[in-house]
Design an enzyme around this catalytic site. Structure first.
Site, PDB file in Angstrom:
ATOM      1  N   TYR A   1       0.771  -1.010  -0.227  1.00 24.21           N
ATOM      2  CA  TYR A   1      -0.188   0.377   0.130  1.00 24.21           C
ATOM      3  C   TYR A   1       0.704   1.351   0.156  1.00 24.21           C
ATOM      4  O   TYR A   1       1.875   1.670   1.012  1.00 24.21           O
ATOM      5  CB  TYR A   1      -0.784  -0.547   1.179  1.00 24.21           C
ATOM      6  CG  TYR A   1      -2.158   1.131   0.963  1.00 24.21           C
ATOM      7  CD1 TYR A   1      -2.854   1.278   0.694  1.00 24.21           C
ATOM      8  CD2 TYR A   1      -1.114   1.956   1.149  1.00 24.21           C
ATOM      9  CE1 TYR A   1      -4.014   1.689  -0.213  1.00 24.21           C
ATOM     10  CE2 TYR A   1      -2.446   3.429   2.015  1.00 24.21           C
ATOM     11  CZ  TYR A   1      -4.210   2.748   1.337  1.00 24.21           C
ATOM     12  OH  TYR A   1      -4.997   4.126   0.522  1.00 24.21           O
TER      13      TYR A   1
ATOM     14  N   ASN B   1      -4.176   5.479   6.288  1.00 25.78           N
ATOM     15  CA  ASN B   1      -4.626   5.997   6.996  1.00 25.78           C
ATOM     16  C   ASN B   1      -5.279   5.218   7.849  1.00 25.78           C
ATOM     17  O   ASN B   1      -5.398   4.050   7.880  1.00 25.78           O
ATOM     18  CB  ASN B   1      -5.301   6.978   6.417  1.00 25.78           C
ATOM     19  CG  ASN B   1      -6.879   6.615   5.759  1.00 25.78           C
ATOM     20  OD1 ASN B   1      -7.163   5.305   5.890  1.00 25.78           O
ATOM     21  ND2 ASN B   1      -7.313   7.190   4.855  1.00 25.78           N
TER      22      ASN B   1
ATOM     23  N   THR C   1       2.749   8.062  12.629  1.00 27.56           N
ATOM     24  CA  THR C   1       4.272   8.233  12.498  1.00 27.56           C
ATOM     25  C   THR C   1       4.251   9.058  13.377  1.00 27.56           C
ATOM     26  O   THR C   1       4.052   9.826  14.303  1.00 27.56           O
ATOM     27  CB  THR C   1       5.103   8.681  11.534  1.00 27.56           C
ATOM     28  OG1 THR C   1       5.941   8.307  11.472  1.00 27.56           O
ATOM     29  CG2 THR C   1       4.130  10.272  11.293  1.00 27.56           C
TER      30      THR C   1
ATOM     31  N   GLN D   1       9.428  15.376  11.369  1.00 25.74           N
ATOM     32  CA  GLN D   1       8.295  14.593  12.283  1.00 25.74           C
ATOM     33  C   GLN D   1       6.268  15.219  12.061  1.00 25.74           C
ATOM     34  O   GLN D   1       5.771  14.158  12.004  1.00 25.74           O
ATOM     35  CB  GLN D   1       8.747  13.647  13.913  1.00 25.74           C
ATOM     36  CG  GLN D   1       7.920  12.233  13.883  1.00 25.74           C
ATOM     37  CD  GLN D   1       8.594  11.122  12.690  1.00 25.74           C
ATOM     38  OE1 GLN D   1       9.783  11.478  12.234  1.00 25.74           O
ATOM     39  NE2 GLN D   1       7.565  10.468  12.579  1.00 25.74           N
TER      40      GLN D   1
ATOM     41  N   HIS E   1       3.876  15.148   9.074  1.00 21.69           N
ATOM     42  CA  HIS E   1       3.724  13.977   8.278  1.00 21.69           C
ATOM     43  C   HIS E   1       1.662  14.355   8.523  1.00 21.69           C
ATOM     44  O   HIS E   1       1.747  13.986   7.626  1.00 21.69           O
ATOM     45  CB  HIS E   1       3.601  12.435   9.222  1.00 21.69           C
ATOM     46  CG  HIS E   1       5.462  12.788   8.028  1.00 21.69           C
ATOM     47  ND1 HIS E   1       5.259  11.682   6.973  1.00 21.69           N
ATOM     48  CD2 HIS E   1       6.383  12.312   8.929  1.00 21.69           C
ATOM     49  CE1 HIS E   1       6.678  11.167   7.305  1.00 21.69           C
ATOM     50  NE2 HIS E   1       7.589  11.680   8.385  1.00 21.69           N
TER      51      HIS E   1
ATOM     52  N   GLU F   1       8.397   4.762  18.004  1.00 21.77           N
ATOM     53  CA  GLU F   1       9.017   4.483  16.084  1.00 21.77           C
ATOM     54  C   GLU F   1      10.316   4.401  16.144  1.00 21.77           C
ATOM     55  O   GLU F   1      11.162   3.712  15.197  1.00 21.77           O
ATOM     56  CB  GLU F   1       7.674   4.664  15.767  1.00 21.77           C
ATOM     57  CG  GLU F   1       8.455   4.413  14.167  1.00 21.77           C
ATOM     58  CD  GLU F   1       7.191   4.893  13.116  1.00 21.77           C
ATOM     59  OE1 GLU F   1       7.025   4.462  11.731  1.00 21.77           O
ATOM     60  OE2 GLU F   1       6.992   6.700  13.660  1.00 21.77           O
ATOM     61  N   HIS F   2      10.298   5.899  16.212  1.00 25.70           N
ATOM     62  CA  HIS F   2      12.128   5.767  15.926  1.00 25.70           C
ATOM     63  C   HIS F   2      12.541   7.186  17.094  1.00 25.70           C
ATOM     64  O   HIS F   2      12.311   7.794  17.835  1.00 25.70           O
ATOM     65  CB  HIS F   2      11.933   7.355  14.785  1.00 25.70           C
ATOM     66  CG  HIS F   2      11.342   7.207  13.282  1.00 25.70           C
ATOM     67  ND1 HIS F   2       9.737   7.658  13.300  1.00 25.70           N
ATOM     68  CD2 HIS F   2      11.644   5.842  12.868  1.00 25.70           C
ATOM     69  CE1 HIS F   2      10.027   7.115  12.154  1.00 25.70           C
ATOM     70  NE2 HIS F   2      10.312   6.027  11.726  1.00 25.70           N
TER      71      HIS F   2
ATOM     72  N   ASP G   1      14.400   8.075   6.611  1.00 25.19           N
ATOM     73  CA  ASP G   1      12.881   8.205   5.923  1.00 25.19           C
ATOM     74  C   ASP G   1      13.732   7.902   4.629  1.00 25.19           C
ATOM     75  O   ASP G   1      12.549   7.200   3.583  1.00 25.19           O
ATOM     76  CB  ASP G   1      12.038   8.595   6.022  1.00 25.19           C
ATOM     77  CG  ASP G   1      11.455   9.510   6.927  1.00 25.19           C
ATOM     78  OD1 ASP G   1      11.346   8.629   7.826  1.00 25.19           O
ATOM     79  OD2 ASP G   1      11.359  10.502   7.551  1.00 25.19           O
TER      80      ASP G   1
ATOM     81  N   GLU H   1      -2.011 -37.761  26.627  1.00 26.96           N
ATOM     82  CA  GLU H   1      -2.929 -36.486  26.037  1.00 26.96           C
ATOM     83  C   GLU H   1      -4.279 -37.760  26.239  1.00 26.96           C
ATOM     84  O   GLU H   1      -5.233 -37.092  25.628  1.00 26.96           O
ATOM     85  CB  GLU H   1      -2.630 -36.309  25.163  1.00 26.96           C
ATOM     86  CG  GLU H   1      -1.122 -35.317  25.145  1.00 26.96           C
ATOM     87  CD  GLU H   1      -0.608 -34.192  24.070  1.00 26.96           C
ATOM     88  OE1 GLU H   1      -1.319 -35.181  22.979  1.00 26.96           O
ATOM     89  OE2 GLU H   1      -0.017 -33.063  24.132  1.00 26.96           O
TER      90      GLU H   1
ATOM     91  N   HIS I   1      -3.285 -41.256  17.879  1.00 23.20           N
ATOM     92  CA  HIS I   1      -1.645 -41.108  17.859  1.00 23.20           C
ATOM     93  C   HIS I   1      -0.772 -42.523  18.642  1.00 23.20           C
ATOM     94  O   HIS I   1       0.373 -42.573  17.917  1.00 23.20           O
ATOM     95  CB  HIS I   1      -0.925 -39.876  18.688  1.00 23.20           C
ATOM     96  CG  HIS I   1      -1.619 -38.630  18.135  1.00 23.20           C
ATOM     97  ND1 HIS I   1      -2.754 -38.186  17.665  1.00 23.20           N
ATOM     98  CD2 HIS I   1      -0.892 -37.488  18.035  1.00 23.20           C
ATOM     99  CE1 HIS I   1      -2.940 -37.347  17.189  1.00 23.20           C
ATOM    100  NE2 HIS I   1      -1.913 -36.719  16.945  1.00 23.20           N
TER     101      HIS I   1
END
Length: 450
Positions: A146, A231, A254, A276, A279, A344-345, A378, A432, A437
């Site tokens: 995207y 978004n 961000t 920043q 944005h 994030e940063h 970036d 079990e 099995h």
């Protein structure tokens, strides 16, 4: 905040309760403009999540027709054929100035080189008896990227998402990007796709594009994974289709957190915060420092520098609602606050940043010193800028080649190895209550267990 303040200063306790407090994707406040837009498109008030579910259900049932209808209702354009012709990709690339074309390739080459260094290999461990255990690493077959449109085109996001997928060996990388008023995605996005070698771009965006990628339609084959930020509607759509396809995460607005001491240049710290904040009105730009002097100097610099910036309105809203400067006791407390926030940063504007790297536990990326600034990250440093937000850096990682692969476990035991571990498997199966099995094991043991 007074009329002269562009960014508020808090003490540590106030900061924890306000700018450093975390919220989930679904808790992001809906502005009056967004609420009015939803009512206009859907004819009734809905939450963003309700709007997204409506679109996803419609695309799942009606395919292309629903994608066209929602593109018309949301983006205001009629889209007959979704795929952008190759000629238009080539023309967008050819129309770039030489400097911009070169800048795209610098970014692509550095991102490709960084991701090519990441370990990615199958392995087999052969036993003396002739058996083997291992892992087979395979790339995903189809990945959807995207590429946002919105208030600004992001060719860099396309590069940061598509190139790692290509390095991982994904044979089919496709891009979706919302159309502008002319019916086509940003020429910059189209040029970046061509520069990356991506041949398939669909001129659709929003939740309807996520639905098309996840469910498939006559025009858009379904993918295995969807990556890339968007978004709130795109993020919520990704959350709903997870499990039908894989996703890279749920990226929120961000964010950058700067930790700085008295050695930091206030003008550079302010510049990084402003970069920043431009944005998005929901972007977070925060400074934590033990220096009151630096805090006040940065506050003044933010106000002075913002006046000349083209997106000053967005920056002012971001800093008013999401930004802040937190004055703490010392750098130990600053790093503790940063780890709790899990940015994030994380930018360390410190005299000795390497001394503090070992203390960092939670961050999508750490930028050391004033020369390793986030705006470079970036675009051209190399690591993908698709990184975890909203505190998810506590458990999530930036986009890497591993995100575009899957691991297949390999089992090839020799008869002696199977015999050696069979009794333990038989015992566990019986414990079990799984008698079939146990019987499957017993038939191989040949020791009277059956």
């Amino acid at each position: 905040m007074s009329t002269t303040e562009t960014i508020r200063i808090y003490d540590a306790a106030e900061g924890r309760r306000s700018v450093l407090a975390r919220r989930a994707v679904g808790d992001v406040a809906v502005t009056p403009a967004v609420a009015a837009g939803i009512e206009r498109v859907f004819g009734r008030p809905l939450t963003p999540d309700q709007a997204v579910v409506t679109i996803l259900d419609d695309v799942r049932q009606r395919g292309d027709a629903a994608v066209r209808e929602w593109t018309h209702r949301i983006d205001g354009v009629d889209v007959a054929d979704f795929q952008v012709p190759t000629e238009r990709l080539q023309a967008a690339y050819a129309a770039l100035t030489p400097d911009l074309r070169q800048a795209l390739h610098v970014s692509i080459e550095r991102v490709r080189a960084f991701h090519a260094r990441q370990p990615l290999h199958s392995w087999i461990d052969w036993s003396p008896g002739g058996g083997a255990l291992g892992q087979i690493v395979r790339p995903l077959e189809r990945v959807g990227v995207y590429a946002p449109g919105g208030t600004a085109p992001y060719p860099s996001t396309l590069i940061m998402s598509a190139v790692p997928a290509q390095v991982a060996g994904v044979p089919h990388v496709v891009v979706v990007s919302p159309p502008g008023r002319d019916g086509w995605p940003s020429p910059l996005v189209l040029a970046a796709a061509h520069a990356c070698g991506v041949e398939t771009v669909y001129r659709i965006g929003g939740a309807q594009s996520i639905a098309a990628l996840a469910y498939g339609s006559a025009s858009v084959p379904r993918v295995d994974k969807i990556v890339g930020p968007g978004n709130i509607f795109v993020v919520l759509a990704k959350r709903h289709v997870f499990g039908i396809v894989d996703i890279d995460g749920l990226p929120g607005p961000t964010e950058t957190l700067v930790v700085a001491d008295d050695s930091a240049d206030p003008a550079l710290v302010a510049a990084d915060l402003l970069a920043q904040a431009e944005h998005d009105p929901l972007a977070s730009a925060i400074l934590i420092t033990p220096s009151r002097r630096l805090a006040e100097a940065v506050q003044a610099q933010v106000g002075a520098q913002m006046e000349s910036l083209s997106r000053a309105g967005i920056i002012a809203e971001s800093l008013r609602s999401q930004g802040g400067i937190v004055v703490c006791t010392d750098l130990d407390e600053a790093i503790d606050l940063a780890n709790d926030y899990a940015a994030e940063h994380l930018c360390l504007h410190l005299a000795e940043p390497w001394q503090w790297v070992g203390r960092v536990k939670n961050a999508g990326g750490v930028f050391l010193g004033e020369h390793s600034y986030e705006a470079l990250g970036d675009y051209v440093i190399g690591p993908s800028h698709v990184t975890p937000t909203l505190g998810t850096a506590r458990f999530a990682s930036p986009l890497t080649v591993r995100d575009f692969t899957k691991i297949i476990s390999l089992f090839a035991l020799s008869p002696s190895e199977a015999q050696a571990i069979g009794a333990a498997a038989h015992t566990l199966a019986q414990a079990e209550g799984l008698t079939a099995h146990a019987a499957a094991v017993a038939r191989r043991l040949g020791d009277g267990t059956k």
